[in-house]
Design an enzyme around this catalytic site. Structure first.
Site, PDB file in Angstrom:
ATOM      1  N   ASN A  13       0.818  -1.228   0.000  1.00 12.35           N
ATOM      2  CA  ASN A  13       0.000   0.000   0.000  1.00 12.35           C
ATOM      3  C   ASN A  13       0.848   1.272   0.000  1.00 12.35           C
ATOM      4  OD1 ASN A  13      -2.060  -1.833   0.125  1.00 12.35           O
ATOM      5  ND2 ASN A  13      -3.013  -1.004   1.953  1.00 12.35           N
ATOM      6  N   ARG A  28      -3.801 -13.789  -0.560  1.00 13.75           N
ATOM      7  CA  ARG A  28      -5.009 -13.856   0.246  1.00 13.75           C
ATOM      8  C   ARG A  28      -6.003 -14.846  -0.369  1.00 13.75           C
ATOM      9  NH1 ARG A  28      -5.919  -7.396   0.624  1.00 13.75           N
ATOM     10  NH2 ARG A  28      -5.280  -7.628  -1.565  1.00 13.75           N
TER      11      ARG A  28
END
Length: 441
Positions: free
Chosen positions: A172, A310
């Site tokens: 991020n 994920r």
């Protein structure tokens, strides 16, 4: 930019219209598998490497573990005298508070220096930063966690005062944005650039050294360092993490503009790290039936094989990450033949898998859907099955689908399954290829 219509028309093949009243054939269930996550870097896995590689990787793993213990010990020592303070400054969503396009003079302002002070105060002992923090907030207090938040699967915020998550990360935009902001402040504040003891410059130097320490022996970068385990240990191309690190290292190595203050020795180390990064990028490009294609979001740290992350991020070729990595390679001033081949092949793959005759709808009461729209396109799915080159999609429960409309509403709305971003990379490729052709005449 025109893309020759040679891609995928998915309107009927994926069973669009299931429950949507679009007049298309009903689809059978299209779950094709379940998610397998990436493996961490461990001694046992290092022992499977060639004998000549093991010592370097063992040293890396030992150094990573020692740094994590040092980080934890430093925080524990601060907290000995009392309870940890509240961490109200952190927030998962919103602006980072680190603008990088202000006029140069602004970076010497009190407002910018407060942001820089916040950055310095939250730097971990290892030299990195946590993610998703608004740097306009208060300075770190004694005992406050270096990285107080983590992703919540429900979309909210987790205060990680007792946990240890993303304590030093490139996810991020973290760490790379802090360093880019500090470089601008060092350049703008009178006397800072020439003062090796200036706190902003010291934090910058430590941050660059953190990235150099984090780099794997093969040139890759983990998402989190010191290593956190799990998929975080994979070489992370996802969300452009690797590309942003490579771009920053190139800027540090060049010692121009906002980075003119960088010491020659640090610049030389950054240059060498950038070269290693480019080598591993080229080495990890996925071959299918002997043909180069694109890249996965993550690649195994030790084998460079594509791996999942994920639950909703399976092993797949990724159009978004491939586009950004191609842009990185096209910026190189003198690309070698293998880099040129990587670029040509990646661009050809993007053209091949472009999607036509469908549209990705805006969010509504029932969420986003893929619907038939003759003449629409090109756009690209985020992920493609490596064997079939057809779009695939992951859900929270780890199931892998070939029909995005089968996903839960939360995942359909909460992830960028389709987009037009690769068109920009292909437009840049057309100009890049034209220049190379002209130069060869």
């Amino acid at each position: 930019m025109q893309v020759k219509k040679m891609g995928i028309a998915v309107a009927l093949g994926l069973g669009l219209g299931l429950g949507l009243g679009l007049g298309l054939p009903a689809a059978q269930a299209t779950v094709i598998g379940t998610m397998t996550r990436a493996q961490p870097v461990t001694e046992a896995r290092i022992d499977t490497l060639a004998a000549t590689e093991r010592a370097t990787w063992r040293d890396y793993l030992a150094r990573s573990r020692a740094l994590m213990e040092r980080d934890k010990a430093a925080l524990a020592a601060e907290r000995k005298s009392g309870a940890a303070p509240a961490e109200e400054q952190a927030r998962l969503h919103g602006d980072s508070g680190m603008p990088l396009k202000q006029p140069p003079a602004w970076y010497a302002s009190p407002e910018a220096r407060h942001v820089a002070d916040n950055i310095v105060s939250f730097q971990t002992p290892a030299g990195g930063w946590g993610k998703n923090v608004n740097r306009t907030g208060h300075l770190r207090r004694k005992g406050e966690h270096y990285a107080p938040i983590d992703d919540d699967p429900s979309g909210g915020v987790i205060l990680a005062a007792k946990g240890w998550n993303y304590v030093g990360t490139i996810d991020n935009d973290a760490t790379t944005t802090e360093l880019a902001f500090l470089a601008r402040v060092v350049t703008a504040v009178p006397g800072a650039a020439g003062d090796a003891g200036n706190p902003y410059r010291k934090a910058f130097d430590r941050g660059v050294n953190y990235l150099l320490d984090a780099q794997y022996p093969n040139g890759g970068f983990p998402q989190v360092y010191p290593l956190q385990g799990g998929y975080h240990d994979a070489v992370t191309y996802n969300d452009n993490a690797f590309a942003q690190v490579a771009d920053l290292l190139a800027a540090v190595a060049a010692r121009q503009g906002d980075y003119a203050f960088v010491a020659p020795e640090l610049a030389a180390r950054a240059r060498a790290a950038h070269e290693r990064a480019i080598r591993v990028l080229v080495a990890s490009q996925i071959r299918v039936n002997g043909q180069l294609t694109g890249w996965c979001q993550q690649h195994d740290a030790l084998t460079l094989a594509p791996v999942g992350a994920r639950n909703f991020e399976p092993v797949a070729l990724s159009s978004s990450e491939t586009s950004r990595l191609l842009t990185l390679l096209m910026r190189l001033p003198q690309p070698s033949p293998d880099i040129v081949a990587a670029i040509d092949a990646g661009a050809a793959w993007l053209k091949r898998v472009a999607v036509y005759d469908v549209a990705w709808t805006a969010k509504g009461e029932n969420g986003r859907f893929l619907e038939a729209r003759p003449g629409a396109g090109p756009m690209w799915a985020r992920m493609y099955d490596i064997g079939t080159m057809k779009p695939i999609f992951g859900d929270r429960d780890g199931t892998i689908h070939t029909d995005v409309n089968e996903l839960s509403k939360e995942r359909r709305d909460g992830y960028g399954w389709y987009g037009t971003g690769p068109a920009s990379a292909l437009a840049a490729y057309a100009k890049w290829a034209e220049k190379r052709t002209a130069a060869s005449r």
